[in-house]
Enzyme design. Structure first.
Site, PDB file in Angstrom:
ATOM      1  N   TRP A  52       0.826  -1.213   0.000  1.00 22.46           N
ATOM      2  CA  TRP A  52       0.000   0.000   0.000  1.00 22.46           C
ATOM      3  C   TRP A  52       0.861   1.264   0.000  1.00 22.46           C
ATOM      4  O   TRP A  52       0.554   2.236  -0.678  1.00 22.46           O
ATOM      5  CB  TRP A  52      -0.928  -0.020   1.219  1.00 22.46           C
ATOM      6  N   ASP A  53       1.958   1.233   0.760  1.00 25.56           N
ATOM      7  CA  ASP A  53       2.832   2.402   0.911  1.00 25.56           C
ATOM      8  C   ASP A  53       3.760   2.598  -0.283  1.00 25.56           C
ATOM      9  O   ASP A  53       4.345   3.658  -0.448  1.00 25.56           O
ATOM     10  CB  ASP A  53       3.649   2.253   2.207  1.00 25.56           C
ATOM     11  N   GLY A  54       3.901   1.578  -1.125  1.00 23.69           N
ATOM     12  CA  GLY A  54       4.766   1.693  -2.297  1.00 23.69           C
ATOM     13  C   GLY A  54       6.238   1.783  -1.959  1.00 23.69           C
ATOM     14  O   GLY A  54       6.949   2.635  -2.485  1.00 23.69           O
ATOM     15  N   VAL A  55       6.701   0.886  -1.084  1.00 19.64           N
ATOM     16  CA  VAL A  55       8.114   0.939  -0.692  1.00 19.64           C
ATOM     17  C   VAL A  55       9.014   0.643  -1.895  1.00 19.64           C
ATOM     18  O   VAL A  55       8.599  -0.011  -2.856  1.00 19.64           O
ATOM     19  CB  VAL A  55       8.427  -0.031   0.482  1.00 19.64           C
ATOM     20  N   GLU A  74      12.858 -17.828  15.398  1.00 21.36           N
ATOM     21  CA  GLU A  74      11.772 -18.571  16.048  1.00 21.36           C
ATOM     22  C   GLU A  74      11.928 -20.071  15.815  1.00 21.36           C
ATOM     23  O   GLU A  74      11.651 -20.870  16.711  1.00 21.36           O
ATOM     24  CB  GLU A  74      10.420 -18.084  15.538  1.00 21.36           C
ATOM     25  N   GLU A  81      13.668 -25.807  22.205  1.00 20.26           N
ATOM     26  CA  GLU A  81      12.590 -26.293  23.064  1.00 20.26           C
ATOM     27  C   GLU A  81      12.384 -27.789  22.878  1.00 20.26           C
ATOM     28  O   GLU A  81      12.234 -28.532  23.856  1.00 20.26           O
ATOM     29  CB  GLU A  81      11.291 -25.542  22.764  1.00 20.26           C
ATOM     30  N   SER A 103      14.840 -17.542  23.664  1.00 21.22           N
ATOM     31  CA  SER A 103      13.725 -16.592  23.608  1.00 21.22           C
ATOM     32  C   SER A 103      14.232 -15.165  23.496  1.00 21.22           C
ATOM     33  O   SER A 103      13.657 -14.338  22.775  1.00 21.22           O
ATOM     34  CB  SER A 103      12.847 -16.726  24.857  1.00 21.22           C
TER      35      SER A 103
END
Length: 123
Positions: A52-55, A74, A81, A103
């Protein structure tokens, strides 16, 4: 020992990719579901806002690298874990430290990615 190695080590590139795809599926599902339930919608929102911002292309590159780093961090956290659960079910302060450090690594990646995102999308 050799029998264990044979069971875990794929012999072909196709087998290696199969293990990698399984790792992503297990990491997102069994171990990282709660975390990815947050990361994936935020990622989708950032990408939608960027469209939307047109980067610019260089900004896209930075956003994609930041997203990749957070998701990879992650996955590493989820793998630690899983390994911790395999090692012992008992409380161990060293395992707690390892889990907290992992973490913290995810948190560090998120803070860095958020900073870059804000600079690109708001700045």
């Amino acid at each position: 020992m050799a029998e264990i190695e044979k069971a875990f080590l794929p012999k072909t590139w196709l087998g290696k990719f199969g293990c990698a795809f399984r790792g992503v599926r297990v990491g997102i599902g069994a171990y990282g579901a709660a975390s990815f339930a947050v990361h994936l919608p935020v990622m989708a929102g950032v990408l939608a806002f960027a469209v939307w911002d047109g980067v610019t292309w260089p900004e896209w590159y930075l956003l994609i690298v930041c997203i990749t780093i957070v998701l990879a961090a992650e996955m590493f956290n989820s793998s630690i874990e899983a390994l911790a659960k395999a090692v012992t079910k008992e409380y161990d302060p060293h395992i707690r430290d390892a889990l907290d450090i992992a973490s913290g690594a995810v948190f560090t990646a998120v803070i860095g990615a958020a900073t870059v995102g804000v600079l690109i999308l708001v700045g």
